[in-house]
Design an enzyme around this catalytic site. Structure first.
Site, PDB file in Angstrom:
ATOM      1  N   SER A 126      14.629  -4.202  -0.036  1.00 17.77           N
ATOM      2  CA  SER A 126      13.293  -3.483   0.411  1.00 17.77           C
ATOM      3  C   SER A 126      13.329  -2.277  -0.732  1.00 17.77           C
ATOM      4  O   SER A 126      12.372  -1.691  -0.696  1.00 17.77           O
ATOM      5  CB  SER A 126      13.301  -3.203   1.858  1.00 17.77           C
ATOM      6  OG  SER A 126      14.357  -2.067   2.109  1.00 17.77           O
ATOM      7  N   HIS A 163      11.001 -10.165  -0.127  1.00 17.51           N
ATOM      8  CA  HIS A 163      10.981  -8.971   0.854  1.00 17.51           C
ATOM      9  C   HIS A 163      10.409  -9.273   2.147  1.00 17.51           C
ATOM     10  O   HIS A 163       9.081  -9.137   2.309  1.00 17.51           O
ATOM     11  CB  HIS A 163      10.572  -7.844   0.389  1.00 17.51           C
ATOM     12  CG  HIS A 163      10.763  -6.577   1.406  1.00 17.51           C
ATOM     13  ND1 HIS A 163       9.622  -5.495   1.214  1.00 17.51           N
ATOM     14  CD2 HIS A 163      11.408  -6.255   2.542  1.00 17.51           C
ATOM     15  CE1 HIS A 163      10.143  -4.612   2.331  1.00 17.51           C
ATOM     16  NE2 HIS A 163      11.247  -5.207   2.829  1.00 17.51           N
ATOM     17  N   ASN A 189       6.306  -0.208   1.079  1.00 20.66           N
ATOM     18  CA  ASN A 189       7.133   1.032   1.231  1.00 20.66           C
ATOM     19  C   ASN A 189       6.722   2.124   0.252  1.00 20.66           C
ATOM     20  O   ASN A 189       6.609   3.286   0.405  1.00 20.66           O
ATOM     21  CB  ASN A 189       8.688   0.611   0.926  1.00 20.66           C
ATOM     22  CG  ASN A 189       9.113  -0.066   2.088  1.00 20.66           C
ATOM     23  OD1 ASN A 189       8.645  -0.026   3.214  1.00 20.66           O
ATOM     24  ND2 ASN A 189      10.385  -0.367   1.932  1.00 20.66           N
TER      25      ASN A 189
END
Length: 593
Positions: A427, A448, A498
């Site tokens: 990640s 991911h 993210n």
């Protein structure tokens, strides 16, 4: 100022002003609607009639309640009509000149005890109050769009605002069925202060051609549970409005994350301001329309397709929650799965975890007992990666440590067939650094998955500069077969989700550090005002503060932006061993299990 606020004027009858007027009228207030445009006033009445008719049709109000609300709403074309109002809420265009002119005119009209509220979300309430003859009665009352549906109201005090005025409007907000949050005067306040930085980064990500608009929006909806993707939300808010808010935020913070992405200025100057113009990041069926229609940037199914490799068997390396979840996903989709761990015992334990998960699905009626047995039979637990000798796709889901992953991929390179696809679920680590541990980096790609893998629909498909086209096509096809939504992104820190999520979380921590707002108020603001399923501090404690800090450090190291430096409070909590729910204490304390 200790009045019931029964007569309220709303100056500016655009979408927000009309929505606020509806909320007030339905709550039994006499509403004086004011707009210099007769067309806007007529449209406000028409909108209120239509909205209340829908409410009757859905059983939310009676026909009599509708008639009473409509009778309480009167429109005028001059601020003189506000003379008897106990509270005036201005929702005029977002410029100091226009708002200050409205306040000057109101000073000459309303009583000395009337409260004046600005609906701004970008301008300084203090600066607006300073222009008033009675700055102590001026405050911010920031509703969210659509006002009838959104529960959050930010009550904004300047250093000049009298406490009784704040108390009066806070009481009113509660009587309207809203959740008031008290905040100080700075651009964006709480909700927009966090939201617009995130939206700006999404616009910059799109402008850099890192990912398509569709993939950015899908990633944030599916990966974070948001009601809308950031680019679609910018179109709804208005790209010109967003740019104005960001300019105000940047002038106060000088944080590069708030400097409006150039694409916002380009679209604004071209008149492509979003839904209201019929075109922004997306194209709509008409100005003011809601339905997206295809345009030159809409990806075709043929463009996304490609010739890939045949995948019948999958190897999953790892024994943790993520590895078990991924193995379950592939087995449910009909693939033969080898689940390999560092020992047979760990592999068997991981398979037993899958058995429990499948059993829960049977109990909840989501899976038949026969499907459970068939799925479990497709999974072979192995104590060594040697079991991957014949798999078509190898997926690693081990610890988020570059050296560990590189060692594992060096082993996969020797064990797996020459035509096997090798995927990492990292990640935050560079996929290319993992790929270079093999003699075939063109066969390596990022997949991911999000936790929990069986439930989360998103998979970020991460191509490196060396990933072969057929490998990319293979993984996209596999994602579709396992009923996941693939989004394409390049090999840089944070990928899509993210990279957009963690700066937002970091900025929330900075708000607390600066004593601007409390944990509870920030969490409430983002859930009620932004539609987030969890507030930032709830989410941080669930993710783990150590994990969050590690991702923040990776983002800061990659992009070298001072605004991405981890908040000191986050570093201090991690150093103290307060890692969130898993340790019983993070930003909040939790009962030990």
């Amino acid at each position: 100022m200790d009045t019931p606020l029964s007569t309220i004027a709303v100056v500016g009858l655009g979408t927000m002003g009309t929505g606020i007027a509806e909320v007030l009228a339905l709550a039994g207030r006499e509403v004086i609607g004011i707009d210099i445009s007769e067309a806007a006033a007529r449209q406000a009445v028409t909108s209120l009639e239509a909205s209340t008719a829908r409410a009757v049709g859905r059983g939310r109000i009676t026909e009599q309640e509708r008639a009473d609300a409509l009778a309480r709403f009167r429109t005028y074309d001059t601020v003189q009509a506000a003379a008897d109002a106990e509270l005036v809420i201005e929702v005029v265009p977002e410029t100091y000149e226009i708002k200050q002119q409205v306040f000057r005119e109101l000073d000459a009209v309303v009583s000395a005890t009337a409260i004046l509220a600005t609906g701004t979300n970008a301008l300084s309430v203090t600066r607006l109050a300073a222009e008033s003859q009675h700055p102590e009665r001026v405050l911010g009352l920031h509703f969210f769009n659509p006002a009838p549906a959104m529960k959050l109201v930010e009550v904004v005090s300047s250093v000049l605002t009298a406490p009784p005025a704040v108390e009066a409007v806070t009481r009113l907000a509660r009587e309207l069925g809203k959740e008031p949050v008290a905040v100080g005067d700075r651009p964006g306040f709480v909700a927009d202060g966090l939201l617009f930085g995130y939206l700006n980064q999404a616009a910059a990500m799109y402008e850099a051609n890192y990912a398509s608009r569709e993939d950015i929006d899908a990633a944030m909806k599916l990966g974070c549970g948001l009601p809308m993707g950031p680019l679609a939300l910018l179109d709804l808010i208005g790209i010109d409005t967003a740019r104005t808010v960001l300019e105000a935020m940047y002038s106060a913070s000088h944080d590069r994350l708030h400097a409006p992405a150039p694409v916002l200025g380009q679209l604004s100057e071209a008149g492509l301001t979003g839904r209201k113009a019929g075109r922004g990041f997306y194209t709509y069926d008409a100005p003011g329309g809601q339905d997206v229609v295809p345009d030159a940037l809409t990806p075709s199914p043929e463009a996304a397709a490609g010739t890939g490799r045949e995948i019948a068997s999958v190897g999953v390396a790892g024994s943790g929650t993520m590895a078990s979840g991924i193995a379950e996903v592939f087995a449910k989709a009909g693939y033969t799965v080898v689940l390999a761990a560092r020992s047979q015992e760990k592999a068997d334990l991981a398979k037993s975890r899958i058995a429990k998960s499948l059993e829960r699905s049977v109990t909840k009626g989501r899976l038949t007992a026969e499907a459970r047995d068939e799925t479990l039979a497709r999974i072979t637990a192995a104590g060594s990666l040697d079991a991957f000798a014949e798999v078509d796709l190898a997926v690693e889901a081990v610890a988020e440590d570059l050296e560990v992953k590189q060692q594992l991929f060096a082993t996969l390179d020797k064990v797996c067939r020459p035509d096997a696809v090798l995927a990492t679920t990292t990640s935050s680590l560079p996929v290319i650094a993992i790929a270079r541990a093999t003699a075939r980096p063109e066969d390596v790609i990022g997949m991911h998955f999000f936790n929990p893998a069986p439930a989360m629909k998103l998979v970020e498909v991460v191509r490196t500069v060396l990933t072969a086209d057929d490998v990319h096509a293979t993984v996209r096809a596999v994602c579709t077969k396992i009923r996941k939504h693939p989004v394409d992104c390049g090999d840089r820190a944070g990928f899509i989700v993210n990279a957009l999520l963690f700066p937002y979380l970091n900025n929330a921590i900075k708000m607390v550090e600066e004593h601007y707002a409390s944990l509870d108020d920030i969490d409430a603001a983002m859930k009620l005002g932004g539609g987030y399923p969890m507030g930032p501090f709830e989410l941080l404690d669930v993710v783990g503060l150590d994990v969050s800090l590690a991702i923040e450090k990776v983002l800061h190291r990659e992009f070298r932006d001072p605004g991405l430096a981890p908040a000191p409070l986050l570093e201090h909590l991690v150093a103290a061993g307060c890692l969130g729910r898993k340790t019983g204490r993070g930003f909040r304390e939790y009962a030990r299990r």
